[in-house]
Enzyme design. Structure first.
Site, PDB file in Angstrom:
ATOM      1  N   LYS A  35       0.815  -1.207   0.000  1.00  0.00           N
ATOM      2  CA  LYS A  35       0.000   0.000   0.000  1.00  0.00           C
ATOM      3  C   LYS A  35       0.855   1.266   0.000  1.00  0.00           C
ATOM      4  O   LYS A  35       0.689   2.150  -0.860  1.00  0.00           O
ATOM      5  CB  LYS A  35      -0.882  -0.042   1.256  1.00  0.00           C
ATOM      6  N   THR A  36       1.774   1.344   0.958  1.00  0.00           N
ATOM      7  CA  THR A  36       2.603   2.544   1.055  1.00  0.00           C
ATOM      8  C   THR A  36       3.489   2.684  -0.174  1.00  0.00           C
ATOM      9  O   THR A  36       3.701   3.777  -0.683  1.00  0.00           O
ATOM     10  CB  THR A  36       3.477   2.475   2.322  1.00  0.00           C
ATOM     11  N   ASP A 220      -3.952   8.338   2.366  1.00  0.00           N
ATOM     12  CA  ASP A 220      -3.562   7.057   2.954  1.00  0.00           C
ATOM     13  C   ASP A 220      -4.661   6.600   3.915  1.00  0.00           C
ATOM     14  O   ASP A 220      -5.380   7.410   4.480  1.00  0.00           O
ATOM     15  CB  ASP A 220      -2.245   7.276   3.717  1.00  0.00           C
ATOM     16  N   GLU A 221      -4.787   5.302   4.128  1.00  0.00           N
ATOM     17  CA  GLU A 221      -5.763   4.747   5.086  1.00  0.00           C
ATOM     18  C   GLU A 221      -7.147   5.368   4.890  1.00  0.00           C
ATOM     19  O   GLU A 221      -7.794   5.807   5.847  1.00  0.00           O
ATOM     20  CB  GLU A 221      -5.307   5.009   6.536  1.00  0.00           C
ATOM     21  N   GLN A 251      -9.765  -3.582   6.809  1.00  0.00           N
ATOM     22  CA  GLN A 251      -8.937  -3.186   7.947  1.00  0.00           C
ATOM     23  C   GLN A 251      -9.472  -1.946   8.643  1.00  0.00           C
ATOM     24  O   GLN A 251      -8.739  -1.226   9.314  1.00  0.00           O
ATOM     25  CB  GLN A 251      -7.495  -2.942   7.498  1.00  0.00           C
ATOM     26  N   ARG A 603      -0.728  -9.776  10.517  1.00  0.00           N
ATOM     27  CA  ARG A 603       0.552  -9.208  10.973  1.00  0.00           C
ATOM     28  C   ARG A 603       1.665 -10.241  10.877  1.00  0.00           C
ATOM     29  O   ARG A 603       2.842  -9.903  10.865  1.00  0.00           O
ATOM     30  CB  ARG A 603       0.484  -8.740  12.438  1.00  0.00           C
TER      31      ARG A 603
END
Length: 720
Positions: A35-36, A220-221, A251, A603
């Site tokens: 994503k980043t 973002d997010e 998420q 995670r």
DNA sequence: TACTATTTAATTTTT
DNA sequence: TTAAATAGTA
């Protein structure tokens, strides 16, 4: 132009997103799908290939950490600094705008930012001063109400009381709170966003200017945006702006603080024809872990739908350990961590995740016994510490005498004979004359018949005036140093007994070094001290230092979002704890818990352990619960069950103190923790029993039917 | 005003 | 259990 550097090592979906034409784009990025990376490469692509000036980009994140990381990664990719690129948190960017346009925003030039704690103090004081029953209106609830309204973009005048007296009261408090903030030049976190939105909404020229400047908006997010944040983005985008939003509906775990996943759908309505790119290839976890995560999240109804996959191997099975109690659970985890280290792995590559902070205690005890270094995330942050906030309150009061929040905080700290009575007097004067506490203090101090209170207040006022005079023209560092010394704070905490006082003094000294290393914006128009204070409010600092030590990581699943570890433990996977009792009731709450579980599972990179305890001491008393329903949602073939070993069985415990008092019915064979089956409700666990003979009742937590009290003689329970 | 006893409630958290 | 808030006492 070096296109290859920007596009190499991207998969097809990532590349599609990065090179998308200048149109609204929505990237649904699964956990561990890069994503980043996409965000960073998109920015680099726009600047380096599309030849856009960095000035025309705005990148917005939720945390300072994410913002800093994004800037660093863009710069390392482009190999040049990008000073003119606006990257920041929603709050940081809003703050920047309000400082630039404080007149248009109708704020005093040196307005101060208050944090949640300051806000609560103000509200608490307000509730008392208006003589409202704080039993019926707990400050926390009022605070939540006010913030929820602001998050929705609503001012008191927009609100309807619906003929509900409680609601009317809360609206009145909201209004009164606004007035206190206005008078003190105080802005809370939600207010930053709301003001920034209103600033643009009500100033056509300003909005036009920023619309012209920021053509590309990187978000973002995105699934975490609340209503006001989304409205702000939409306003800035206007008809021409090009939003590029990255998020993952699976998420979304912050609904309870205003985040709305629905914005993902809304985006597609507001920007018809928006390009949607899904990133589903995962580079983090084994196939087994991904299968488990996919299977769990598939039980949610409200989702866009996506399936993570990997080119990698299946990897180890997920180990599920059924512990007897929380001690046994901790022992198990500690033993596995020992093995992990013994095999030459780094401790910081292992994380223990749990649903609520209270769970860390037993784990910590186990780790201390085993002498395994660990680090707990999410403690008090530096700028949130009491002594630091006291020092900052002095600085704020010096900067603005009308800041009532700061005034109240330090008026008797260190103690200088201004007790509750005197403060109450000041408050009522201030209320009657609609003025700040400082002005009230002025009036009372000059009262010749004021007596001892008047002279104490007088002394306090001259102290502040003196500090203001003496710190004028000093460097930031010296200002801070001078204030903590001359205010008597250092002396006050030095006298505090125990280690606490020592730490506090050290922290105050640390504050001086923080001021020393703080670099004010050379181009900024703000006084450096105000800039420092804003920085303290917006970036509360690290929760725990020493990330470099080789430590096992302990944290909640919420704070684990965005992180990854080769070895992960999900501890306390029991119904009632996770999913938490308080969320399990409504379907939306349960779905959010499930998303949190999805976050937890994803995670893990290589090894994942899931543990649950049959018996757990919670809030002092024992509770019995079933394994989390989320465990059952994981396919059997992903799981390897580990049975507790007999010799680790029930740790030696002192015999029950009062065996008779709480004893289970001997003749029925029912004991706490007993698994039972009921004709209608199915299977469950006995939580509690009371009464005797024909009146005996038991409380049973059923897997599906919830918790119920049953009369034993009628219930016909089968023991299992 | 400061210290001590009692009561009360108890997810998740960034800005 | 325990931390924090409140009420009561020296």
């Amino acid at each position: 132009m070096d296109v290859t550097r920007i596009l190499e090592n991207l998969n097809d979906a990532q590349r599609e997103a990065v090179t998308a034409p200048a149109e609204p784009t929505l990237v649904i990025a699964g956990a561990g799908s890069g994503k980043t990376r996409v965000l960073v490469h998109r920015a680099a692509w726009l600047i380096d290939v599309e030849k856009l000036s960095a000035q025309s980009l705005l990148a917005v994140t939720f945390t300072n950490k994410a913002a800093a990381e994004m800037r660093a990664r863009i710069e390392s990719l482009l190999k040049v600094p990008v000073q003119h690129l606006w990257i920041g948190t929603f709050h940081g960017l809003a703050h920047r705008l309000l400082r630039r346009h404080w007149r248009e925003a109708d704020l005093p030039q040196s307005f101060q930012i208050i944090d949640a704690d300051d806000q609560q103090r103000i509200i608490k004081r307000l509730i008392r001063s208006l003589d409202i029953d704080d039993g019926r209106f707990p400050p926390r609830e009022v605070q939540y109400f006010i913030n929820a309204q602001k998050d929705e973009g609503l001012r008191p005048q927009h609100l309807d009381d619906d003929n509900d007296p409680d609601r009317r009261q809360k609206i009145a408090l909201y209004e009164a709170y606004e007035e206190v903030c206005r008078r003190g030049g105080l802005v809370d976190f939600a207010e930053l966003l709301l003001r920034a939105h209103e600033l643009w909404r009500d100033n056509e020229d300003l909005l036009a200017h920023y619309r012209r400047r920021f053509r590309h908006l990187l978000v973002d997010e995105f699934q975490d945006t609340n209503a006001i944040q989304y409205a702000w983005l939409r306003l800035l985008a206007g008809p021409e702006g090009i939003p590029f939003a990255v998020g993952d509906d699976d998420q979304s775990i912050y609904r309870w603080r205003g985040a709305r996943v629905e914005h993902i759908q809304q985006f597609q309505k507001d920007f018809p024809g928006a390009r949607v790119v899904k990133l589903e290839q995962n580079y983090r976890s084994t196939a087994t872990i991904l299968n488990a995560a996919n299977a769990v999240i598939a039980h949610n109804n409200e989702r866009m739908g996506k399936n993570l996959w990997t080119e990698g191997a299946a990897g180890e099975p997920i180990r599920v350990y059924a512990a007897y109690n929380e001690r046994d659970e901790a022992d198990f985890i500690v033993a596995r961590l020992r093995d992990w280290s013994a095999q030459g792995n780094a401790r910081q590559d292992a994380a223990v995740l749990y649903r609520s902070n209270a769970q860390s205690r037993v784990l910590e005890e186990g780790l201390i016994n085993a002498q395994i270094p660990y680090r707990v995330y999410g403690g008090l942050r530096f700028f949130e510490r009491q002594e630091i906030k006291d020092a900052l309150a002095y600085l704020r009061l010096i900067s603005n005498r009308d800041d009532d929040a700061s005034f109240e905080r330090i008026v008797n700290r260190p103690t200088r004979g201004i007790g509750a009575r005197t403060v109450e007097m000041l408050r009522s004067y201030a209320r009657a004359n609609a003025c700040s506490l400082w002005r009230a203090a002025g009036a009372i101090a000059s009262d010749p018949i004021g007596g001892r209170a008047a002279s104490s207040v007088n002394a306090f006022m001259s102290l502040i005036e003196r500090l203001a005079r003496e710190t004028q023209g000093l460097s930031l560092e010296n200002q801070v140093d001078h204030v903590i010394g001359m205010s008597g704070l250092i002396e006050f905490f030095r006298k505090e007994k125990g280690e606490k006082g020592v730490t506090r003094v050290e922290n105050l000294e640390e504050l001086v070094s923080a001021a020393k290393s703080f670099e004010p914006d050379p181009a900024g128009e703000m006084a450096p001290i105000d800039e420092f204070l804003a920085h303290a409010a917006l970036e509360a600092g690290e929760g725990q230092a020493d990330a470099w030590d080789d430590c096992v990581q302990l944290m909640t699943m919420h704070s684990a979002k965005g992180l990854e570890f080769p070895l992960v433990f999900l501890a306390g996977m029991e119904d009632g704890l996770f999913p938490h009792q308080r969320s399990a009731a409504d379907p939306a709450g349960l779905e959010e818990e499930r998303r949190l579980c999805y976050v937890g599972i994803t995670r893990a990179m290589q090894s994942l352990y899931i543990t649950h305890a049959e018996q757990r001491r919670l809030h002092g008393s024992d509770s019995y619960s079933l394994p989390s329903r989320f465990i059952r949602e994981i396919p059997d073939e992903c799981i390897e069950e580990i049975r507790p070993k007999v010799h680790v069985s029930r740790p030696l415990r002192a015999p029950e103190r009062r065996p008779a008092a709480r004893a289970p019915e001997p003749e029925t064979g029912i004991r706490l923790g007993q698994h039972v089956r009921h004709g209608k409700f199915g299977e469950g666990v006995v939580l509690n029993c009371e009464g005797q003979g024909a009146h005996a009742r038991v409380e049973v937590n059923f897997e599906t039917a919830g918790t119920k009290w049953l009369v034993l003689s009628y219930a016909n329970l089968d023991l299992m």
